[in-house]
Write a protein that holds these residues in place. Structure first.
Motif, PDB file in Angstrom:
ATOM      1  N   PHE B  11      12.381  -9.460   6.520  1.00 52.37           N
ATOM      2  CA  PHE B  11      11.808  -8.582   5.502  1.00 52.37           C
ATOM      3  C   PHE B  11      12.311  -7.459   4.632  1.00 52.37           C
ATOM      4  O   PHE B  11      12.920  -7.285   3.988  1.00 52.37           O
ATOM      5  CB  PHE B  11      10.340  -8.521   6.158  1.00 52.37           C
ATOM      6  CG  PHE B  11       9.433  -7.433   4.920  1.00 52.37           C
ATOM      7  CD1 PHE B  11       8.877  -8.159   3.900  1.00 52.37           C
ATOM      8  CD2 PHE B  11       8.869  -6.318   4.789  1.00 52.37           C
ATOM      9  CE1 PHE B  11       7.745  -7.548   2.591  1.00 52.37           C
ATOM     10  CE2 PHE B  11       8.392  -5.511   4.741  1.00 52.37           C
ATOM     11  CZ  PHE B  11       7.973  -5.598   3.423  1.00 52.37           C
ATOM     12  N   PHE B  12      13.054  -5.891   5.894  1.00 49.36           N
ATOM     13  CA  PHE B  12      13.442  -5.263   5.582  1.00 49.36           C
ATOM     14  C   PHE B  12      14.359  -4.800   4.978  1.00 49.36           C
ATOM     15  O   PHE B  12      14.411  -4.514   3.383  1.00 49.36           O
ATOM     16  CB  PHE B  12      13.525  -4.057   6.487  1.00 49.36           C
ATOM     17  CG  PHE B  12      13.833  -2.809   6.431  1.00 49.36           C
ATOM     18  CD1 PHE B  12      12.983  -1.632   5.574  1.00 49.36           C
ATOM     19  CD2 PHE B  12      15.677  -2.183   6.085  1.00 49.36           C
ATOM     20  CE1 PHE B  12      13.844  -0.936   4.660  1.00 49.36           C
ATOM     21  CE2 PHE B  12      15.595  -0.922   5.561  1.00 49.36           C
ATOM     22  CZ  PHE B  12      15.119  -0.533   4.790  1.00 49.36           C
ATOM     23  N   LEU B  13      15.512  -5.563   5.226  1.00 48.19           N
ATOM     24  CA  LEU B  13      17.228  -6.218   3.961  1.00 48.19           C
ATOM     25  C   LEU B  13      16.220  -6.712   2.788  1.00 48.19           C
ATOM     26  O   LEU B  13      16.704  -6.700   2.422  1.00 48.19           O
ATOM     27  CB  LEU B  13      17.219  -7.595   5.239  1.00 48.19           C
ATOM     28  CG  LEU B  13      18.375  -6.856   5.864  1.00 48.19           C
ATOM     29  CD1 LEU B  13      18.675  -8.223   6.974  1.00 48.19           C
ATOM     30  CD2 LEU B  13      19.392  -6.032   5.358  1.00 48.19           C
ATOM     31  N   ALA B  14      15.526  -7.858   2.818  1.00 49.58           N
ATOM     32  CA  ALA B  14      14.636  -8.909   1.072  1.00 49.58           C
ATOM     33  C   ALA B  14      14.474  -7.242   0.785  1.00 49.58           C
ATOM     34  O   ALA B  14      15.258  -7.548  -0.269  1.00 49.58           O
ATOM     35  CB  ALA B  14      13.910  -9.113   1.619  1.00 49.58           C
ATOM     36  N   ALA B  15      13.767  -6.430   1.398  1.00 55.60           N
ATOM     37  CA  ALA B  15      12.870  -5.081   0.379  1.00 55.60           C
ATOM     38  C   ALA B  15      14.006  -4.210  -0.436  1.00 55.60           C
ATOM     39  O   ALA B  15      14.358  -3.905  -1.483  1.00 55.60           O
ATOM     40  CB  ALA B  15      11.803  -4.435   1.593  1.00 55.60           C
ATOM     41  N   PHE B  16      15.298  -4.322   0.743  1.00 60.56           N
ATOM     42  CA  PHE B  16      16.366  -3.487   0.613  1.00 60.56           C
ATOM     43  C   PHE B  16      16.787  -3.796   0.094  1.00 60.56           C
ATOM     44  O   PHE B  16      17.493  -3.336  -1.405  1.00 60.56           O
ATOM     45  CB  PHE B  16      17.276  -3.020   1.611  1.00 60.56           C
ATOM     46  CG  PHE B  16      18.616  -2.435   2.040  1.00 60.56           C
ATOM     47  CD1 PHE B  16      17.776  -1.077   1.669  1.00 60.56           C
ATOM     48  CD2 PHE B  16      19.695  -2.927   2.029  1.00 60.56           C
ATOM     49  CE1 PHE B  16      19.505   0.009   1.699  1.00 60.56           C
ATOM     50  CE2 PHE B  16      20.977  -1.995   1.619  1.00 60.56           C
ATOM     51  CZ  PHE B  16      20.876  -0.520   1.603  1.00 60.56           C
ATOM     52  N   TYR B  17      17.688  -4.915  -0.354  1.00 59.35           N
ATOM     53  CA  TYR B  17      18.615  -5.748  -1.322  1.00 59.35           C
ATOM     54  C   TYR B  17      17.410  -5.935  -2.548  1.00 59.35           C
ATOM     55  O   TYR B  17      18.417  -4.789  -3.644  1.00 59.35           O
ATOM     56  CB  TYR B  17      19.455  -6.576  -1.008  1.00 59.35           C
ATOM     57  CG  TYR B  17      20.629  -6.589   0.019  1.00 59.35           C
ATOM     58  CD1 TYR B  17      21.501  -6.248  -0.796  1.00 59.35           C
ATOM     59  CD2 TYR B  17      20.405  -6.598   1.799  1.00 59.35           C
ATOM     60  CE1 TYR B  17      22.892  -6.449   0.241  1.00 59.35           C
ATOM     61  CE2 TYR B  17      20.984  -6.140   2.069  1.00 59.35           C
ATOM     62  CZ  TYR B  17      22.543  -6.161   1.727  1.00 59.35           C
ATOM     63  OH  TYR B  17      24.032  -5.670   2.973  1.00 59.35           O
ATOM     64  N   GLY B  18      16.720  -6.527  -3.028  1.00 59.06           N
ATOM     65  CA  GLY B  18      16.480  -6.296  -3.897  1.00 59.06           C
ATOM     66  C   GLY B  18      15.903  -5.130  -5.200  1.00 59.06           C
ATOM     67  O   GLY B  18      15.965  -5.192  -6.471  1.00 59.06           O
ATOM     68  N   ALA B 260      12.122   4.725   4.731  1.00 58.68           N
ATOM     69  CA  ALA B 260      12.199   4.974   3.887  1.00 58.68           C
ATOM     70  C   ALA B 260      13.133   5.427   3.426  1.00 58.68           C
ATOM     71  O   ALA B 260      13.429   5.307   2.007  1.00 58.68           O
ATOM     72  CB  ALA B 260      10.468   6.174   3.890  1.00 58.68           C
ATOM     73  N   ALA B 261      13.879   6.406   3.956  1.00 55.76           N
ATOM     74  CA  ALA B 261      15.163   6.013   3.175  1.00 55.76           C
ATOM     75  C   ALA B 261      16.470   5.737   3.144  1.00 55.76           C
ATOM     76  O   ALA B 261      16.465   5.690   1.957  1.00 55.76           O
ATOM     77  CB  ALA B 261      16.095   7.744   4.670  1.00 55.76           C
ATOM     78  N   CYS B 262      16.173   4.728   3.270  1.00 48.25           N
ATOM     79  CA  CYS B 262      17.083   3.362   2.909  1.00 48.25           C
ATOM     80  C   CYS B 262      16.704   3.218   1.814  1.00 48.25           C
ATOM     81  O   CYS B 262      17.778   3.238   0.877  1.00 48.25           O
ATOM     82  CB  CYS B 262      16.900   2.383   3.862  1.00 48.25           C
ATOM     83  SG  CYS B 262      17.652   2.821   5.645  1.00 48.25           S
ATOM     84  N   LEU B 263      15.706   3.460   1.699  1.00 47.79           N
ATOM     85  CA  LEU B 263      14.941   2.963  -0.173  1.00 47.79           C
ATOM     86  C   LEU B 263      15.393   4.469  -0.380  1.00 47.79           C
ATOM     87  O   LEU B 263      14.051   4.577  -2.010  1.00 47.79           O
ATOM     88  CB  LEU B 263      13.137   1.988   0.218  1.00 47.79           C
ATOM     89  CG  LEU B 263      13.570   1.267   0.703  1.00 47.79           C
ATOM     90  CD1 LEU B 263      12.023   0.468   0.512  1.00 47.79           C
ATOM     91  CD2 LEU B 263      14.170  -0.085  -0.359  1.00 47.79           C
ATOM     92  N   GLY B 264      16.034   5.179  -0.018  1.00 49.20           N
ATOM     93  CA  GLY B 264      15.502   6.319  -0.873  1.00 49.20           C
ATOM     94  C   GLY B 264      14.346   8.018  -1.516  1.00 49.20           C
ATOM     95  O   GLY B 264      14.553   8.196  -1.960  1.00 49.20           O
ATOM     96  N   PHE B 265      13.434   7.330  -0.743  1.00 50.30           N
ATOM     97  CA  PHE B 265      12.532   8.379   0.081  1.00 50.30           C
ATOM     98  C   PHE B 265      12.534   8.946   0.691  1.00 50.30           C
ATOM     99  O   PHE B 265      12.700   8.427   1.835  1.00 50.30           O
ATOM    100  CB  PHE B 265      10.957   7.145  -0.325  1.00 50.30           C
ATOM    101  CG  PHE B 265      10.771   6.579  -1.419  1.00 50.30           C
ATOM    102  CD1 PHE B 265       9.924   6.955  -2.332  1.00 50.30           C
ATOM    103  CD2 PHE B 265      10.990   4.755  -1.585  1.00 50.30           C
ATOM    104  CE1 PHE B 265       9.569   6.041  -3.645  1.00 50.30           C
ATOM    105  CE2 PHE B 265      11.136   4.277  -2.716  1.00 50.30           C
ATOM    106  CZ  PHE B 265      10.400   4.782  -3.557  1.00 50.30           C
ATOM    107  N   THR B 266      12.001  10.530   0.528  1.00 46.61           N
ATOM    108  CA  THR B 266      11.798  11.425   1.514  1.00 46.61           C
ATOM    109  C   THR B 266      10.372  11.131   2.459  1.00 46.61           C
ATOM    110  O   THR B 266       9.221  11.472   1.428  1.00 46.61           O
ATOM    111  CB  THR B 266      11.814  13.072   1.185  1.00 46.61           C
ATOM    112  OG1 THR B 266      13.227  12.305   0.615  1.00 46.61           O
ATOM    113  CG2 THR B 266      11.910  13.360   2.489  1.00 46.61           C
TER     114      THR B 266
END
Lengths: 372, 482
Positions: B11-18, B260-266
């Protein structure tokens, strides 16, 4: 930096690819890349477009307990017309696999005259198995289950989680529909993780058992080559009485025979207090669920639904609850214990010998032709 | 879909790439995250997404009205509506049965038999309600105080409430910290993503290898049957429970912060090696930081903070800690746990000499060590009451804690009968906890970042396999039930 050119993005894609490879490797039998002999035989039978008159569904008890050739011969003798019977029972599978097989069969074939479903320890007590994917027929089943009905293939833990908070207020079925979407997605997401999981389990098993018990290691007796050779020679496959498995099983039969005399076993009546296979619960939730699903399919397609008792050697008889349940859904075929409880009728405690299977196959033929 | 499941990994991979593929389109990337967050939440119980939606709409409207209104009365009324709506939901789902049972018990003692009969309602506690309620409350309160402007759009606000990494068990994020991050166009930073993945791996290892092992092998047996383990077993079991809680919850926080960091959030740090604390107040600056600062900023400080003399300070501190205890669960054992921490803190602050960090660091090693041991024992003592209330089955609350205290007092000669695997995991956990932070989080992350993509992928496959194989039982994160 462009996202797709980054190392993290590459690592992620490589990770997915490796998971897919691990999945293909660890599930290679189930994906058809290599096969267990029994599953391969069933796949070939299912692919054959010729219709069948009778389908036998169940676990290894049916796989080894019913010889289609014996059934066909006896049915032809009694009815004067040819019958085609297929034994589609794989090893180690619960009733859910039988249901899946029946659904698939009906998609590509005319409905059979009768479906004979096993009633016994594995079929009645094995619920939602943890290892679901190994018993699927091929990769398309994974997709099919994800798409259509994942809730039927989740394990008991998952089912209980779902049932803990029943939806009471559900306008237009919205919440149930949402729940279903989420569940479909979860199962789809889970599939690729099975590869790495199975690799690790295999490694643990290998380390713990010194290579004796690799995860999903095909047994010699069920290798495709063994099964094909047996089918070519005898028309059916089974563990030979002279094989190590056969000899070990026979020892168990003799041991129980010494403990439970023949007359006592034949006369044994249901006793809810005695400790045996059915002591806790006579039919699991899953077994009930799939029996009812089969009943619906049988009604929709005009098939005769029979439940065939496959007892353990000198084991406990069916409980009144089991008898009532199966009689409500269809015909219950109860073979004569006076024959089956002889030592020569069983190869091991849960599987009939050739003699026992021959008797049982002919018995079913007699019952089916009598009312057909 | 728990963090310690393979579903979450994919799920996280899909969220990350999308997310990164859509990163140049603001509405698309935020919409993608919001949709993913809803699916993530719905995997627990789809219908409770309606509660989040209700809470989001309520606070979005209240926040906008408070900001738009010049009338203090109207502003107060909108704030009151937000507080009533959020706390009403939380109160009903989490505390209704507790409240009604206590009222019934009180009526029974007073001889009001007709009011004394109460059958608990079947109320399912929505996952994460305590966390997202506090987030949305802080949003309207901050706007009311003039410290925050309303979110730019409902999409922004809904994502703030439901952002999946921290939705179910924190850290509790403030709108002032999160909303500005939505306005900036995210720039993909490979090093930051690698660091995030490394943190997630550390979190999974903490949870699956250490916390679950300690829980299964040491904590459960001791708390289930303290008499069988004697005083030494109970003592080790309580220490183990404290480590299990820390590892379990900080693992969740690590995974949340890493994701969150992987998605650019702190996201804010939630734990800072709490067992190094030399006082109870320092412990709360290191343990569940986002919750303790929330109570500090929205309860303790508005009540007057440290001002007003010792008695007033004691009263405000005890009220704050009472609410902190109650936040953790509807049970007197939680309340007692909170009050114990209140008393410990008060005693430490009121009678102890306050020392700055530098002063403390300058103290002799033995004194620092003794302080740490003392604080650890105090926290462990309170854990007796806390842990006895968190076991869903066989919850024995205060009674269980008292039985364990009795064993501690009288059964010193009994054998401990503890699992060696559990003890090894406890020793490893202690070793890791006291290892300098930079060894793991800086050097370890550096090694990970420097590894080739293929090596990283192989490690991730192995980690997924271990995760799936070891967490078949899928022991949920403990803080899910709060």
């Amino acid at each position: 930096m462009s996202f797709l050119n980054s190392k993290s993005a590459r690592a992620g894609l490589l990770y997915i690819a490796l998971c897919a490879l691990a999945f293909a490797w660890t599930q290679r039998e189930q994906l058809g890349l290599i096969t267990d002999g029994r599953d391969a035989t069933i796949r070939e039978l299912m692919r054959d477009p010729a219709p069948a008159d009778v389908l036998f569904l169940g676990s290894s008890a049916t796989a080894r307990g019913v010889i289609p050739a014996e059934f066909e011969e006896r049915a032809r003798e009694l009815s004067g017309q040819p019958w085609r019977a297929l034994n589609l029972a794989p090893f180690g599978a619960g009733r859910h696999i039988g249901f899946l097989e029946l659904e698939r069969w009906l998609e590509a074939h005319a409905p059979p005259r009768a479906v004979v479903v096993e009633v016994g320890v594995t079929s009645d007590l094995v619920g939602y198995m943890h290892q679901m994917l190994p018993r699927f027929m091929d990769a398309s089943d994974c997709v099919r289950v994800v798409r259509e009905r994942p809730h039927r293939f989740r394990d008991a833990r998952e089912m209980s989680r779902r049932l803990r908070s029943p939806v009471r207020f559900d306008p237009w079925g919205a919440f149930a529909a949402l729940d279903r979407v989420a569940m479909h997605l979860e199962l789809a997401l889970e599939v690729l993780g099975r590869g790495p999981e199975d690799l690790v389990r295999a490694a643990f098993n290998f380390a713990c058992n010194g290579g004796e018990s690799l995860y999903y290691k095909p047994d010699d007796s069920t290798l495709r080559s063994t099964v094909q050779a047996q089918v070519a020679e005898r028309g059916y496959c089974r563990i030979g009485p002279e094989s190590p498995e056969g000899l070990a099983g026979k020892q168990l039969v003799l041991g129980r025979a010494a403990k439970t005399p023949y007359e006592e076993a034949v006369a044994l009546a249901w006793n809810p207090d005695s400790a045996d296979e059915f002591a806790d619960e006579s039919i699991s939730r899953a077994a009930r669920l799939y029996a009812r699903q089969m009943r619906r399919l049988a009604e929709r397609h005009g098939m005769r639904l029979c439940f065939l008792e496959l007892p353990n050697f000198r084991g406990r008889p069916l409980s009144p609850a089991q008898v009532a349940f199966y009689r409500e859904l269809g015909e219950l075929l109860e073979p004569d214990k006076a024959v089956l409880y002889r030592e020569e009728s069983f190869q091991d405690l849960g599987h009939l010998s050739v003699e026992g299977a021959t008797h049982l196959s002919r018995f079913v033929a007699e019952r089916l032709t009598a009312r057909d | 879909m728990s963090f310690n499941s393979t579903e979450f990994v994919f799920f996280f991979l899909a969220a990350f790439y999308g997310y990164w593929l859509l990163s140049r389109w603001r509405a698309a990337r935020l919409g993608w995250l919001l949709a993913g967050s809803c699916l993530f939440y719905m995997s627990w119980n789809a219908k409770f997404i309606a509660l989040i939606a209700f809470s989001s709409v309520l606070d979005w409207v209240c926040g906008a009205r408070i900001a738009a209104s010049d009338s203090p009365r109207a502003r107060k009324a909108w704030l009151a509506l937000s507080l009533a709506g959020n706390l009403g939901l939380l109160g009903f789902f989490k505390y209704f049965n507790f409240f009604a049972e206590n009222v019934a018990a009180a009526c029974s003692r007073l001889g009001l038999e007709t009011l004394a009969e109460f059958t608990p309602w079947e109320i399912v506690l929505p996952a994460g309600i305590s966390f997202y309620t506090f987030q949305t409350l802080s949003y309207t309160i901050d706007i009311y105080r003039g410290e925050l402007r309303p979110a730019r759009s409902f999409l922004d606000f809904a994502l703030f409430v439901s952002f999946f990494p921290q939705l179910v068990a924190g850290p509790i994020v403030r709108a002032a910290d999160f909303l500005p991050q939505l306005d900036e166009r995210p720039r993909f930073d490979d090093a930051r993503v690698s660091g995030g993945v490394f943190l997630m791996l550390c979190g999974l290892a903490k949870k699956v290898l250490l916390a679950d092992t300690i829980g299964l092998e040491l904590v459960d047996p001791v708390f289930d049957a303290p008499l069988e383990h004697g005083a030494v077993g109970v003592l080790l079991g309580v220490w183990a429970a404290l480590f299990q809680f820390y590892l379990d919850f900080s693992a969740y926080s690590d995974i949340a912060i890493g994701a969150a960091a992987c998605l650019g959030f702190t996201l804010p740090q939630n734990f800072d090696r709490p067992f190094l604390a030399q006082s109870i107040s320092e412990f709360w600056r290191r343990w569940h930081i986002s919750l303790s600062t929330w109570f500090r900023d929205y309860v303790f400080v508005p009540l007057g903070g440290r001002g007003g003399g010792q008695l007033a300070f004691f009263r405000k501190l005890m009220l704050t800690m009472f609410l902190t205890g109650l936040w953790h669960g509807a049970g007197w054992n939680y309340v007692l746990w909170g009050l114990m921490h209140g008393v410990f803190t008060f005693v430490g602050v009121a009678w102890g000499k306050q020392r700055t960090k530098t002063e403390l660091a300058a103290r002799p090693v033995w004194e620092r060590a003794a302080r740490r041991v003392w604080v650890f024992q105090l926290v462990a003592l309170s854990m007796l009451f806390f842990r006895n209330g968190t076991v869903a089955e066989g919850n024995r609350g205060i009674e269980g804690a008292l039985e364990m205290l009795q064993v501690l007092a009288t059964h010193w000669s009994s054998a401990a009968n503890l699992s060696s695997l559990g003890l090894a995991a406890l020793a490893a956990a202690a070793l890791i906890h006291f290892t300098p932070r930079e060894w793991i989080h800086v050097r370890g992350a550096g090694v990970w970042r420097g590894a080739p993509a293929f090596a990283q992928a192989c490690v991730l496959v192995g980690a997924t396999g271990v995760l799936a194989a070891l967490s078949y039982a899928k022991a949920p994160f403990i803080y899910f039930q709060f």
